[in-house]
Design a protein around this motif. Structure first.
Motif, PDB file in Angstrom:
ATOM      1  N   VAL A  80     -13.456 -30.359   3.764  1.00 43.45           N
ATOM      2  CA  VAL A  80     -13.959 -28.978   3.775  1.00 43.45           C
ATOM      3  C   VAL A  80     -14.106 -28.444   5.197  1.00 43.45           C
ATOM      4  CG1 VAL A  80     -15.883 -27.488   3.136  1.00 43.45           C
ATOM      5  CG2 VAL A  80     -15.123 -29.291   1.566  1.00 43.45           C
ATOM      6  N   THR A  81     -14.760 -29.220   6.083  1.00 46.27           N
ATOM      7  CA  THR A  81     -14.977 -28.745   7.448  1.00 46.27           C
ATOM      8  C   THR A  81     -13.681 -28.530   8.218  1.00 46.27           C
ATOM      9  OG1 THR A  81     -17.145 -29.818   7.536  1.00 46.27           O
ATOM     10  CG2 THR A  81     -16.122 -29.236   9.638  1.00 46.27           C
ATOM     11  N   PRO A  82     -12.753 -29.509   8.276  1.00 51.71           N
ATOM     12  CA  PRO A  82     -11.503 -29.256   8.990  1.00 51.71           C
ATOM     13  C   PRO A  82     -10.666 -28.154   8.353  1.00 51.71           C
ATOM     14  CG  PRO A  82     -11.437 -31.405   7.904  1.00 51.71           C
ATOM     15  CD  PRO A  82     -12.832 -30.915   7.824  1.00 51.71           C
ATOM     16  N   ALA A  83     -10.678 -28.053   7.020  1.00 56.17           N
ATOM     17  CA  ALA A  83      -9.921 -26.980   6.367  1.00 56.17           C
ATOM     18  C   ALA A  83     -10.494 -25.616   6.741  1.00 56.17           C
ATOM     19  CB  ALA A  83      -9.942 -27.172   4.854  1.00 56.17           C
ATOM     20  N   ALA A  84     -11.826 -25.501   6.728  1.00 54.01           N
ATOM     21  CA  ALA A  84     -12.468 -24.238   7.098  1.00 54.01           C
ATOM     22  C   ALA A  84     -12.177 -23.883   8.550  1.00 54.01           C
ATOM     23  CB  ALA A  84     -13.975 -24.337   6.865  1.00 54.01           C
ATOM     24  N   LEU A  85     -12.189 -24.881   9.432  1.00 53.87           N
ATOM     25  CA  LEU A  85     -11.884 -24.628  10.843  1.00 53.87           C
ATOM     26  C   LEU A  85     -10.451 -24.130  11.002  1.00 53.87           C
ATOM     27  CD1 LEU A  85     -12.712 -24.754  13.802  1.00 53.87           C
ATOM     28  CD2 LEU A  85     -12.053 -27.185  13.813  1.00 53.87           C
ATOM     29  N   GLY A  86      -9.517 -24.744  10.283  1.00 55.22           N
ATOM     30  CA  GLY A  86      -8.127 -24.296  10.350  1.00 55.22           C
ATOM     31  C   GLY A  86      -7.963 -22.875   9.852  1.00 55.22           C
TER      32      GLY A  86
END
Length: 511
Positions: free
Chosen positions: A277-283
């Motif tokens: 969730v966190t890396p996807a949201a950052l991307g």
């Protein structure tokens, strides 16, 4: 870890591996190098080599040379691994050849497309010959994620170079003309054939990267950081591709990944938040910032844009980004004098808007989206034509021959099933559907193995990511399909191999 015997220096010599067919002469280095070369080739399918007035795609060249090399090194015995899936793919190729030769409005041109399909199946063949051990499948998965993250990162750099320097490297300029306004939308394609396919490709990278992060073999901090970076890059690529269908599919795919991971007890909620969730949201945030607030669409008041070549439009971009009309020596057109504002368009010759914002607006109001209207017209025409030749279709690539595109129009059928129906009819679609269906059924059967079977075997986690990524591709290919590109077939070969060579439950050692 050092290898202690000459047998261990050979990847395919173990009698315990069902894949030990014909390739025992290949060393591990040779197999690894071949896998990396193949993954690199299909991840850069936009490039080609020109000779005698014909463009030869580098992925087809690489796939053909690798297949020939593998057959030579195995003395032809590598073909013993042919199964139902491979026979169905050959049947689909035969349907393309027969329909092209007998029913195409231009058999010569259509047979050229059939030859490309033969090259794509050759790429699949080269991949399936290489991926005959669990170690080779693991290498392929790592290469796919590493190369895919690089492709997506290059796409981000391309977007920034476009914004600040007017560079169009890795950028596709989507062009529409409406009420005297020539609208140029920059869409990132990186080194992939086109932006929509770049978005679909990025989905597979995110899915496989997260699946690898669940495996016990990739729990070190360095592995986890690398895989999270890959998810960031992939999700950024999804946004920068400016592909509305993938924008919808991507969150659904990630949600499905998370839900199944919890249901199969592969991970915890905390790990999903940290690793997905966190890396996807950052991307997504990075993609939104670059694509919406920095990379603009360009509205150019011009009377007749279609006498401009794509190269002229490309050379005009640095001026348009500055709000200036390009000089006449580039376009051959005299500057347009600003007019009084009216309802038909902007008052200045050139204005800028938000790329992602404009596409979101089109999504909210599909009746005004030019690309959607073009697709609807193509689908209706293709369906009508198919009814005239339902059994074997019109031949490979025949839609553009039967209906030459107008400026700004479509020259192919973008829906997977309808495209195959139009080209090869019910016969071709049946062959392809059986190949995909058998591969999917085998994958599901393997993934239903007890959780204890997964722990010591990374192949199960790889298959999990491949299956979910394949499902995402299938959904994306309803609007822009990529069966005419090599990366689809290498990815499919990875899925088939992982399902074939995942160890049976009874052969899995206790964790």
């Amino acid at each position: 870890m050092k290898l202690t015997s000459s047998i261990e220096h050979r990847l395919y010599t173990s009698a315990s591996e069902p894949a030990a067919i014909g390739l025992s002469l290949l060393s591990q280095r040779e197999v690894l190098a071949a896998i990396i070369l193949l993954v690199l080739a299909v991840a850069a399918d936009r490039f080609s080599v020109s000779a005698a007035g014909t463009n030869f795609r580098t992925e087809l060249i690489a796939g053909g040379l690798l297949a020939a090399w593998l057959l030579f090194r195995s003395r032809g015995t590598a073909l013993r691994g042919v199964g139902l899936i491979e026979l169905c793919l050959l049947g689909w190729l035969a349907a393309n050849i027969v329909s092209s030769a007998l029913f195409s409005p231009s058999p010569k041109e259509s047979l050229k497309y059939a030859l490309i399909i033969a090259g794509l199946i050759t790429i699949y063949g080269a991949a399936i010959m290489l991926l005959r051990s669990q170690q080779a499948i693991k290498w392929a998965a790592i290469a796919w994620v590493a190369v895919g993250a690089g492709v997506a990162f290059f796409g981000l750099i391309s977007a920034l170079l476009y914004t600040f320097f007017g560079s169009t490297a890795g950028i596709n300029l989507e062009r529409f003309y409406h009420d005297g306004i020539f609208i140029i939308t920059p869409k990132v394609q990186s080194v992939i054939w086109e932006p929509n396919i770049f978005g679909s490709y990025s989905l597979t990278v995110a899915s496989l990267a997260f699946a690898l992060s669940l495996s016990p073999a990739f729990q070190s901090s360095s592995h986890q950081r690398w895989l999270r970076f890959a998810v960031v890059c992939a999700c950024c690529g999804v946004m920068l591709s400016v592909t509305r269908t993938v924008w919808i599919i991507a969150p659904l795919l990630l949600l499905l990944l998370a839900a199944l991971s919890l249901w199969l007890k592969l991970t915890s909620v905390r790990q999903i938040l940290v690793g997905l969730v966190t890396p996807a949201a950052l991307g997504v945030v990075i993609g939104l910032v670059v694509g919406s607030f920095m990379m603009p669409t360009l509205s150019w008041k011009i009377t007749d844009p279609w006498d401009l070549t794509y190269e002229q439009v490309t050379r005009s971009v640095p001026y348009l980004l500055k709000g200036q009309e390009p000089p006449a020596q580039i376009t051959g057109k005299q500057p347009v004098t600003p007019v009084v504002p009216n309802a038909s368009g902007p008052s200045a010759p050139v204005t800028k808007g938000s790329t992602i914002g404009d596409k979101v607006q089109d999504t909210v109001s599909p009746a005004t989206a030019p690309s959607l209207q073009i697709r609807n017209g193509v689908y209706a025409q293709a369906l009508q034509d198919w009814r005239r030749r339902p059994l074997l279709g019109w031949g490979a690539g025949s839609f553009s021959i039967l209906h030459p595109p107008e400026p700004g129009g479509a020259f192919w059928v973008a829906n997977l099933e309808l495209h195959v129906l139009f080209d090869t009819g019910i016969v071709g679609l049946a062959f392809l559907a059986v190949a995909f269906g058998v591969a999917g059924r085998r994958a599901v059967r393997v993934l239903r193995s007890p959780r204890s079977s997964w722990e010591p075997c990374t192949t199960y986690f790889i298959l999990f990511g491949l299956a979910l990524g394949g499902l995402g591709l299938l959904a994306a290919y309803q609007v822009t399909e990529g069966t005419w590109l090599g990366f689809t077939w290498v990815f499919f070969a990875m899925l088939v191999a992982a399902a074939r060579y995942a160890p049976p439950v009874k052969d899995v050692p206790a964790p």
